[in-house]
Design an enzyme around this catalytic site. Structure first.
Site, PDB file in Angstrom:
ATOM      1  N   ASN A 195      -2.524  -8.635   0.679  1.00  0.00           N
ATOM      2  CA  ASN A 195      -3.402  -9.472  -0.150  1.00  0.00           C
ATOM      3  C   ASN A 195      -3.800  -8.739  -1.428  1.00  0.00           C
ATOM      4  OD1 ASN A 195      -5.203  -7.601   0.767  1.00  0.00           O
ATOM      5  ND2 ASN A 195      -6.759  -9.045   1.471  1.00  0.00           N
TER       6      ASN A 195
ATOM      7  N   TYR B 228     -15.023   1.648   9.106  1.00  0.00           N
ATOM      8  CA  TYR B 228     -13.589   1.952   9.258  1.00  0.00           C
ATOM      9  C   TYR B 228     -13.322   2.484  10.666  1.00  0.00           C
ATOM     10  CZ  TYR B 228      -9.002   4.003   8.057  1.00  0.00           C
ATOM     11  OH  TYR B 228      -7.667   4.334   7.997  1.00  0.00           O
TER      12      TYR B 228
ATOM     13  N   LYS C  97     -11.163   0.549  13.613  1.00  0.00           N
ATOM     14  CA  LYS C  97      -9.932   1.126  14.157  1.00  0.00           C
ATOM     15  C   LYS C  97     -10.058   1.373  15.664  1.00  0.00           C
ATOM     16  CE  LYS C  97      -7.303   1.428  10.445  1.00  0.00           C
ATOM     17  NZ  LYS C  97      -5.991   0.745  10.359  1.00  0.00           N
TER      18      LYS C  97
ATOM     19  N   LYS D 170       2.555 -11.970  20.391  1.00  0.00           N
ATOM     20  CA  LYS D 170       2.665 -12.629  21.700  1.00  0.00           C
ATOM     21  C   LYS D 170       3.548 -13.875  21.588  1.00  0.00           C
ATOM     22  CE  LYS D 170      -0.613 -14.560  25.060  1.00  0.00           C
ATOM     23  NZ  LYS D 170      -1.225 -15.782  24.509  1.00  0.00           N
TER      24      LYS D 170
ATOM     25  N   GLY E 298       0.821  -1.208   0.000  1.00  0.00           N
ATOM     26  CA  GLY E 298       0.000   0.000   0.000  1.00  0.00           C
ATOM     27  C   GLY E 298       0.859   1.263   0.000  1.00  0.00           C
ATOM     28  N   PHE E 299       0.179   2.385   0.053  1.00  0.00           N
ATOM     29  CA  PHE E 299       0.858   3.694   0.031  1.00  0.00           C
ATOM     30  C   PHE E 299       1.829   3.815   1.212  1.00  0.00           C
ATOM     31  CE2 PHE E 299      -0.105   8.290   1.448  1.00  0.00           C
ATOM     32  CZ  PHE E 299       1.015   8.811   0.805  1.00  0.00           C
TER      33      PHE E 299
ATOM     34  N   LYS F 287     -13.173  -6.628   9.068  1.00  0.00           N
ATOM     35  CA  LYS F 287     -12.417  -7.839   9.413  1.00  0.00           C
ATOM     36  C   LYS F 287     -10.925  -7.568   9.569  1.00  0.00           C
ATOM     37  CE  LYS F 287     -13.584 -11.792   7.374  1.00  0.00           C
ATOM     38  NZ  LYS F 287     -14.021 -12.704   6.288  1.00  0.00           N
TER      39      LYS F 287
ATOM     40  N   THR G  35      -2.539  12.017   4.895  1.00  0.00           N
ATOM     41  CA  THR G  35      -1.157  11.970   4.407  1.00  0.00           C
ATOM     42  C   THR G  35      -1.180  11.903   2.887  1.00  0.00           C
ATOM     43  OG1 THR G  35      -0.576  10.772   6.405  1.00  0.00           O
ATOM     44  CG2 THR G  35       1.015  10.678   4.613  1.00  0.00           C
TER      45      THR G  35
ATOM     46  N   GLY H 263      -3.746  -2.641  -2.312  1.00  0.00           N
ATOM     47  CA  GLY H 263      -2.322  -2.384  -2.568  1.00  0.00           C
ATOM     48  C   GLY H 263      -1.939  -2.764  -3.988  1.00  0.00           C
TER      49      GLY H 263
END
Ligand code: UDP
Length: 316
Positions: free
Chosen positions: A37, A150, A154, A110, A15-16, A96, A180, A41
């Site tokens: 995936n 979204y 998050k 972990k 991605g970016f 997801k 950004t 991207g």
């Protein structure tokens, strides 16, 4: 010797932001495992890294069990659709990757005893009632609105990451990323800046939503990556805003891009404002300054010039 280098897994590597992070971590001597995936991207963002023996690419969807052989010192979770039109088209995948995907990566961290940095967002503040937004503000989010998939993914991501820290002692970092821009933004990702550049270069109307009085604060990608790098190497485990407080209206941004591109056929084309579009957004970066010694250095005029060069080379 590749095996002696610190090893970092970067999700959303194609991605970016993920691809710029891969560049930075490789330049600073890390062995980078990039995972993607390719939902949003693009391999073209990382194909220059394929000849590098310190770069490996795994094609994988992190919402499925994630297995990476060998030691992992750091995990940086940057996989997610991030543009409003993407998460409208892919609401379930967006939920997801922020929830199941984050859970898988926390489990991996972990198991490997890795430090994990997760990419959160200014969208956790929703349509903010407090301006500018500091990390102490809890936000104003519509959970069932178009952006809810979204924003809530998050917010859940932050909650589960903090829970792994509290209950398992996991070493975590949380960056809240504000708008950004820069090279490798997808031309058609629907966000204002790539839309305006591609429309101006093609001599079309710049689709300003509403009256364009809503504000955003745009950070050049190199500054953002530097802030994230500093956070990763700091000892601060609470969320940190990284963004440029340089706030402008969307109409002003469109006018500046018209001026830079200089195509006489391009013009402003007003369109309806999407539902729940935040009216203002500006990061309070006091924490980033205090804890990381970070502040943005690239002026908007310089950042827009570099970004124009990029879009000129990719817009047909
Ligand atoms: N916007 C716009 N025209 C476009 C795309 C976006 O006027 O073609 C507006 C959008 O409504 C928002 C701002 O620009 O107010 C920034 O939108 P973007 O999708 O870039 O990011 P957001 O900060 O909303 O996630």
């Amino acid at each position: 010797m590749s095996s002696q280098k610190k090893r970092v897994l970067i999700t959303g590597a194609a991605g970016f932001l993920g691809s710029h992070l891969c560049d930075r971590m490789l330049a600073d001597g890390y062995h980078v495992i990039g995972m993607d995936n390719l939902l949003t991207g693009s391999i073209s963002n990382i194909e220059h890294l394929f000849p590098d023996p310190n770069f490996e690419y795994y094609h994988h969807d992190v919402t499925k069990f994630v297995h990476v052989p060998g030691q992992l010192d750091y995990i940086m979770h940057f996989a997610s659709p991030a543009s409003p039109i993407d998460y409208l088209k892919m609401p379930i995948q967006t939920l997801k990757v922020g929830s199941l995907g984050t859970h898988n990566l926390l489990g991996l961290a972990k198991e490997k005893k890795s430090r994990i940095l997760i990419a959160s967002t200014s969208e956790v503040y929703g349509d903010p009632l407090v301006h500018p937004q500091s990390e102490e503000y809890w936000g104003n989010v519509n959970p069932i609105g178009p952006r809810g998939v979204y924003d809530e993914a998050k917010r859940f991501q932050e909650a589960i990451t903090m829970a792994y820290h509290t209950f398992h002692g996991l070493d975590i970092r949380i960056v809240r990323i504000f708008n950004t821009y820069g090279p490798r933004m997808r031309v058609n990702d629907g966000r204002a800046l790539p839309a305006f550049f591609s429309q101006a270069i093609r001599g079309e109307g710049l689709t300003v939503f509403g009256d364009g009085s809503q504000t955003r604060s745009f950070c050049y990608v190199d500054d953002l990556i530097d802030g994230i790098y500093r956070l990763l190497h700091s000892d601060y485990t609470y969320p940190v805003n990284i963004g440029n407080p340089d706030e402008i209206t969307i109409l002003q941004l469109a006018e500046e891009i018209l001026e830079i591109v200089g195509n006489p056929d391009a013009h402003i084309d007003y369109r309806p404002l999407p539902k729940d579009d935040p009216k203002v957004r500006q990061p309070d970066i006091t924490k980033a300054k205090d804890k990381l010694g970070w502040y943005p250095k690239v002026e908007r005029s310089e950042g827009l010039r570099k970004t124009h060069m990029y879009f000129k080379s990719v817009v047909q």
